[in-house]
Design an enzyme around this catalytic site. Structure first.
Site, PDB file in Angstrom:
ATOM      1  N   GLY A  11      12.143  93.404  60.676  1.00 27.41           N
ATOM      2  CA  GLY A  11      13.214  93.041  61.524  1.00 27.41           C
ATOM      3  C   GLY A  11      13.394  91.446  61.176  1.00 27.41           C
ATOM      4  N   ALA A  14      15.818  87.766  66.885  1.00 24.27           N
ATOM      5  CA  ALA A  14      15.245  86.143  67.305  1.00 24.27           C
ATOM      6  C   ALA A  14      13.834  86.149  67.304  1.00 24.27           C
ATOM      7  CB  ALA A  14      16.231  86.439  68.677  1.00 24.27           C
ATOM      8  N   TYR A  15      13.140  87.187  68.152  1.00 24.46           N
ATOM      9  CA  TYR A  15      11.679  87.179  68.373  1.00 24.46           C
ATOM     10  C   TYR A  15      10.980  87.347  66.918  1.00 24.46           C
ATOM     11  CZ  TYR A  15       7.589  86.477  71.005  1.00 24.46           C
ATOM     12  OH  TYR A  15       6.297  86.152  71.715  1.00 24.46           O
ATOM     13  N   GLY A 141       4.071  88.547  76.150  1.00 25.20           N
ATOM     14  CA  GLY A 141       4.178  87.495  77.112  1.00 25.20           C
ATOM     15  C   GLY A 141       5.285  86.540  77.263  1.00 25.20           C
ATOM     16  N   LYS A 196       8.979  94.919  83.507  1.00 25.58           N
ATOM     17  CA  LYS A 196       9.396  93.555  84.084  1.00 25.58           C
ATOM     18  C   LYS A 196      10.956  93.308  83.943  1.00 25.58           C
ATOM     19  CE  LYS A 196       9.339  91.285  80.029  1.00 25.58           C
ATOM     20  NZ  LYS A 196      10.477  90.393  79.319  1.00 25.58           N
ATOM     21  N   ASP A 249       4.872  86.630  82.233  1.00 19.86           N
ATOM     22  CA  ASP A 249       6.213  87.230  81.599  1.00 19.86           C
ATOM     23  C   ASP A 249       7.279  87.609  82.660  1.00 19.86           C
ATOM     24  OD1 ASP A 249       7.788  87.486  79.661  1.00 19.86           O
ATOM     25  OD2 ASP A 249       6.806  89.416  78.828  1.00 19.86           O
ATOM     26  N   GLU A 286      16.965  95.543  77.350  1.00 22.58           N
ATOM     27  CA  GLU A 286      15.998  96.616  77.398  1.00 22.58           C
ATOM     28  C   GLU A 286      15.757  97.141  78.950  1.00 22.58           C
ATOM     29  OE1 GLU A 286      15.600  93.281  76.639  1.00 22.58           O
ATOM     30  OE2 GLU A 286      14.663  92.952  74.537  1.00 22.58           O
TER      31      GLU A 286
END
Length: 335
Positions: A11, A14-15, A141, A196, A249, A286
């Protein structure tokens, strides 16, 4: 710091780019696999990933390719950095092209909707006994991507049922600006990482309706308690809900204007309709999919989580989002 490892990140989002930057800063050899030629070329030729970070320079030692066999050829560690809907394809490619046992680290946030299970269980079941997976863990996190690229101080959690491997992951990533602590409660961290985002949408709705900081603090507290009810089904420990991957988070995602889920919540309030907001919201959020999985889990396991129930109705049954405000204090009974 560990000796240099050959690491493949599946991938070029961004992350994944953020973690590639951290790992190359730590002296590891990182190659990213992407399906967007523009992103692959951007990383190789310009040392940027302008699709996400405009002209911010990333470590020039990061390499990228759209050739999966090349990406995984020398990998000792493979990081799954794809959206949950692309996870099956990534795992199929690992099985097809993997030539040796590799350490697998998941950073995708979500739950297995098909089986109403943890993503980690899905990944392990698919890869175990196939001679490609040495061990498995995850990384979760509070880490807004742009801040990590800028090397701002960040603390997150590495997770694995194998404490030795959880520590290995922590050491792999940790440096002076990116601090990683380890835990064996992968279920607690994984469920919180997925759910979350639903609470963050709710927090954005509160923001959109100009609710008070008091209300947001209460929402975060209620949300954390309800997420634990889900996680407990999968064997999570209550003490886990005070670490970086859970409470940390949750606080970040529910209060940062950089959060996609929080921003969607604001748009829902502005349009007074989830359906209208989602129609014009281009980025992957998400929490929308996670709300659906959470509702199915509520039904299957008879979990009493009224905040998640009302969020499902707002997102999927066209319930007026103002009901979140009107019913807010009824949720306090869950704490």
């Amino acid at each position: 710091m560990q000796s240099s490892k050959n690491i493949t990140i599946i991938g070029t989002g961004a992350y994944g780019t953020v973690l590639a930057n951290v790992l190359t800063d730590n002296g590891h050899n990182v190659i990213m696999h992407g399906i967007e030629n523009s992103q692959v070329n951007d990383i190789n030729d310009n040392h940027i990933n302008s699709a996400f970070f405009r002209d911010l320079i990333i470590n020039e030692n990061i390499k990228a390719t759209n050739d999966f066999p090349v990406a995984i050829e020398k990998a000792e560690v493979v990081i799954l950095s794809v959206p949950t809907f692309a996870l099956d394809s990534a795992l199929d490619n690992i099985l097809k092209y993997g030539k040796r046992k590799m350490s697998i680290i998941n950073i995708a946030k979500g739950l297995d909707e098909e089986n109403l299970d943890l993503l980690s269980n899905k990944i392990i079941k698919k890869l175990e006994n196939k001679n490609v997976m040495k061990n498995f863990g995850a990384l979760y996190g509070p880490s807004v991507a742009i801040e990590v690229i800028l090397r701002k101080p960040t603390c997150i959690m590495s997770c694995s049922k194998d404490k030795v491997f959880a520590d290995f992951i922590a050491n792999l990533f940790s440096n002076e600006y990116f601090i990683v602590k380890s835990t064996t409660d992968i279920a607690g961290c994984e469920v919180s990482a997925a759910l979350k985002n639903v609470i963050a949408i709710a927090s954005g709705i509160l923001q959109g309706y100009s609710a008070s900081d008091n209300a947001r603090a209460s929402l975060i507290t209620i949300g954390n308690a309800e997420i634990y009810k889900f996680a407990k089904v999968f064997g999570a420990e209550m003490t886990t809900f005070m670490n970086f991957a859970t409470l940390g988070d949750l606080i970040l995602t529910c209060s940062s204007f950089k959060s996609r889920n929080f921003s969607l919540g604001m748009a829902i309030a502005e349009n007074n309709s989830a359906a209208t907001a989602l129609k014009y919201h281009k980025k992957t959020v998400e929490g929308v999919a996670s709300a659906k999985v959470a509702f199915k889990l509520m039904e299957k396991y008879k979990i009493d989580t009224p905040l998640f129930e009302i969020m499902y109705k707002i997102l999927y049954n066209n319930l007026n989002p103002s009901n979140l405000i009107n019913s807010f204090f009824k949720f306090a009974t869950v704490v």
